[in-house]
Design an enzyme around this catalytic site. Sequence first.
Site, PDB file in Angstrom:
ATOM      1  N   GLY A  46      69.539  15.101  -1.731  1.00  0.00           N
ATOM      2  CA  GLY A  46      69.232  16.728  -0.866  1.00  0.00           C
ATOM      3  C   GLY A  46      67.682  16.788  -0.523  1.00  0.00           C
ATOM      4  O   GLY A  46      66.635  16.573  -1.193  1.00  0.00           O
ATOM      5  N   GLU A  47      67.983  18.077  -0.876  1.00  0.00           N
ATOM      6  CA  GLU A  47      67.183  18.947  -0.145  1.00  0.00           C
ATOM      7  C   GLU A  47      67.126  20.234  -0.932  1.00  0.00           C
ATOM      8  O   GLU A  47      67.381  20.955  -0.309  1.00  0.00           O
ATOM      9  CB  GLU A  47      65.916  19.271   1.356  1.00  0.00           C
ATOM     10  CG  GLU A  47      64.324  19.255   0.973  1.00  0.00           C
ATOM     11  CD  GLU A  47      64.054  20.282   0.828  1.00  0.00           C
ATOM     12  OE1 GLU A  47      62.431  20.195  -0.019  1.00  0.00           O
ATOM     13  OE2 GLU A  47      64.838  21.628   1.487  1.00  0.00           O
ATOM     14  N   SER A  48      65.956  20.831  -2.347  1.00  0.00           N
ATOM     15  CA  SER A  48      67.073  21.716  -2.682  1.00  0.00           C
ATOM     16  C   SER A  48      66.645  23.152  -1.982  1.00  0.00           C
ATOM     17  O   SER A  48      67.439  23.866  -1.953  1.00  0.00           O
ATOM     18  CB  SER A  48      66.194  21.290  -3.890  1.00  0.00           C
ATOM     19  OG  SER A  48      64.702  22.135  -3.987  1.00  0.00           O
ATOM     20  N   CYS A  78      69.322  14.599  -8.338  1.00  0.00           N
ATOM     21  CA  CYS A  78      68.111  15.556  -7.899  1.00  0.00           C
ATOM     22  C   CYS A  78      67.475  16.440  -7.363  1.00  0.00           C
ATOM     23  O   CYS A  78      67.783  17.591  -7.957  1.00  0.00           O
ATOM     24  CB  CYS A  78      67.867  13.651  -6.889  1.00  0.00           C
ATOM     25  SG  CYS A  78      66.650  14.075  -6.239  1.00  0.00           S
ATOM     26  N   ARG A 105      59.427  19.872  -9.273  1.00  0.00           N
ATOM     27  CA  ARG A 105      59.466  18.687  -7.822  1.00  0.00           C
ATOM     28  C   ARG A 105      58.984  17.713  -7.143  1.00  0.00           C
ATOM     29  O   ARG A 105      57.870  17.620  -7.146  1.00  0.00           O
ATOM     30  CB  ARG A 105      60.106  19.810  -6.958  1.00  0.00           C
ATOM     31  CG  ARG A 105      60.791  20.682  -7.392  1.00  0.00           C
ATOM     32  CD  ARG A 105      61.127  21.974  -5.966  1.00  0.00           C
ATOM     33  NE  ARG A 105      61.466  21.242  -4.972  1.00  0.00           N
ATOM     34  CZ  ARG A 105      61.818  21.812  -3.234  1.00  0.00           C
ATOM     35  NH1 ARG A 105      60.708  23.091  -3.648  1.00  0.00           N
ATOM     36  NH2 ARG A 105      61.762  21.257  -3.017  1.00  0.00           N
ATOM     37  N   ILE A 132      64.162   9.215  -5.566  1.00  0.00           N
ATOM     38  CA  ILE A 132      63.775   9.025  -4.320  1.00  0.00           C
ATOM     39  C   ILE A 132      63.233  10.815  -4.658  1.00  0.00           C
ATOM     40  O   ILE A 132      63.999  11.533  -4.574  1.00  0.00           O
ATOM     41  CB  ILE A 132      64.811   8.864  -3.381  1.00  0.00           C
ATOM     42  CG1 ILE A 132      65.481   7.453  -3.774  1.00  0.00           C
ATOM     43  CG2 ILE A 132      64.646   9.000  -1.816  1.00  0.00           C
ATOM     44  CD1 ILE A 132      67.087   7.407  -2.452  1.00  0.00           C
ATOM     45  N   ARG A 133      61.874  10.875  -4.144  1.00  0.00           N
ATOM     46  CA  ARG A 133      61.627  11.654  -3.995  1.00  0.00           C
ATOM     47  C   ARG A 133      61.765  12.688  -5.442  1.00  0.00           C
ATOM     48  O   ARG A 133      61.896  14.257  -5.208  1.00  0.00           O
ATOM     49  CB  ARG A 133      61.184  13.039  -2.664  1.00  0.00           C
ATOM     50  CG  ARG A 133      60.342  12.012  -1.567  1.00  0.00           C
ATOM     51  CD  ARG A 133      60.594  12.883  -0.743  1.00  0.00           C
ATOM     52  NE  ARG A 133      61.514  12.832  -0.168  1.00  0.00           N
ATOM     53  CZ  ARG A 133      63.028  11.933   0.481  1.00  0.00           C
ATOM     54  NH1 ARG A 133      61.976  10.686   0.819  1.00  0.00           N
ATOM     55  NH2 ARG A 133      63.535  12.416   1.260  1.00  0.00           N
ATOM     56  N   HIS A 169      69.897   8.647  -8.868  1.00  0.00           N
ATOM     57  CA  HIS A 169      71.435   8.844  -7.971  1.00  0.00           C
ATOM     58  C   HIS A 169      72.088   7.919  -8.297  1.00  0.00           C
ATOM     59  O   HIS A 169      71.859   6.504  -8.040  1.00  0.00           O
ATOM     60  CB  HIS A 169      70.497   8.102  -6.683  1.00  0.00           C
ATOM     61  CG  HIS A 169      69.665   9.985  -5.674  1.00  0.00           C
ATOM     62  ND1 HIS A 169      70.551  10.794  -5.003  1.00  0.00           N
ATOM     63  CD2 HIS A 169      68.627   9.703  -6.097  1.00  0.00           C
ATOM     64  CE1 HIS A 169      69.511  11.595  -4.926  1.00  0.00           C
ATOM     65  NE2 HIS A 169      68.399  10.899  -5.077  1.00  0.00           N
ATOM     66  N   GLU A 171      74.947   7.449  -8.125  1.00  0.00           N
ATOM     67  CA  GLU A 171      75.511   7.035  -6.142  1.00  0.00           C
ATOM     68  C   GLU A 171      75.136   6.195  -5.736  1.00  0.00           C
ATOM     69  O   GLU A 171      76.018   5.646  -4.564  1.00  0.00           O
ATOM     70  CB  GLU A 171      76.206   8.559  -5.747  1.00  0.00           C
ATOM     71  CG  GLU A 171      75.205   8.699  -4.769  1.00  0.00           C
ATOM     72  CD  GLU A 171      74.410   9.993  -5.048  1.00  0.00           C
ATOM     73  OE1 GLU A 171      73.468   9.949  -6.394  1.00  0.00           O
ATOM     74  OE2 GLU A 171      72.847  10.772  -4.812  1.00  0.00           O
TER      75      GLU A 171
HETATM   76  N1  GLN Z   1      62.136  15.887  -3.613  1.00  0.00           N
HETATM   77  C1  GLN Z   1      63.828  17.117  -2.764  1.00  0.00           C
HETATM   78  C2  GLN Z   1      63.705  18.574  -3.701  1.00  0.00           C
HETATM   79  O1  GLN Z   1      62.806  18.947  -3.836  1.00  0.00           O
HETATM   80  C3  GLN Z   1      65.098  15.961  -3.723  1.00  0.00           C
HETATM   81  C4  GLN Z   1      64.943  15.175  -3.881  1.00  0.00           C
HETATM   82  C5  GLN Z   1      66.247  14.115  -4.132  1.00  0.00           C
HETATM   83  O2  GLN Z   1      67.213  14.881  -4.017  1.00  0.00           O
HETATM   84  N2  GLN Z   1      66.077  12.373  -3.768  1.00  0.00           N
HETATM   85  O3  GLN Z   1      64.639  19.086  -3.016  1.00  0.00           O
END
Ligand code: GLN
Length: 187
Positions: A46-48, A78, A105, A132-133, A169, A171
């Site tokens: 997600g977004e940390s 992630c 990151r 993913i990113r 990921h 999952e």
């Molecule tokens: N780029 C996100 C972060 O820095 C992590 C990306 C992800 O969980 N798919 O939080």
Amino acid sequence: MKIGVLAVQGAFIEHRKMLESLGAECVEIRQKADLEGIQGIVLPGGESTVQGKLLHKLDMFGKIQTCIREGLPVLATCAGMILLAQTLYNDPVTHLATLPVTVRRNAYGRQLGSFITDQPVKGIGEFPMVFIRAPYIESVDDSDVEVLATVDDHIVAVRYGNQLGLSFHPEMTEDTRIHEFFLKMIQ
Ligand code: GLN
């Protein structure tokens, strides 16, 4: 077996479905009381930065950190791995800091940084890795951190005792072997 899946933000439903398909009971962790009686915890992607702030806001940060330090098995993918990292290469703000690694990151670039590759994971074999990113691990900072996988010389999966950290990921694939591995770690 009861597994908590942190459900404040991000890709938690996919983890829940996969663990339930393997016969585990799952509880979505949305407040501190949900942590009672779990035998393992998943920190999803997600977004940390958002996740870290929510852990404080919901007053769960200290309890989760203590549980992990005391040995609660954790599968972190992630953004989840970013939450665990002791050091962030490109961010002064760290979070749970229970995993002695330095994580970079958005290591593959912010927008074009999503890709899939089949690479070996130690003890599991070739695995379809969805990035993913994604972050990667710049360095392991304790000799007890075991490197489980690398992609292009960058570390993307580690184990440190009860903590499993992945850049990718599992999952989001049909392949359940990493979740099975995690359930075996708990048993
Ligand atoms: N780029 C996100 C972060 O820095 C992590 C990306 C992800 O969980 N798919 O939080």
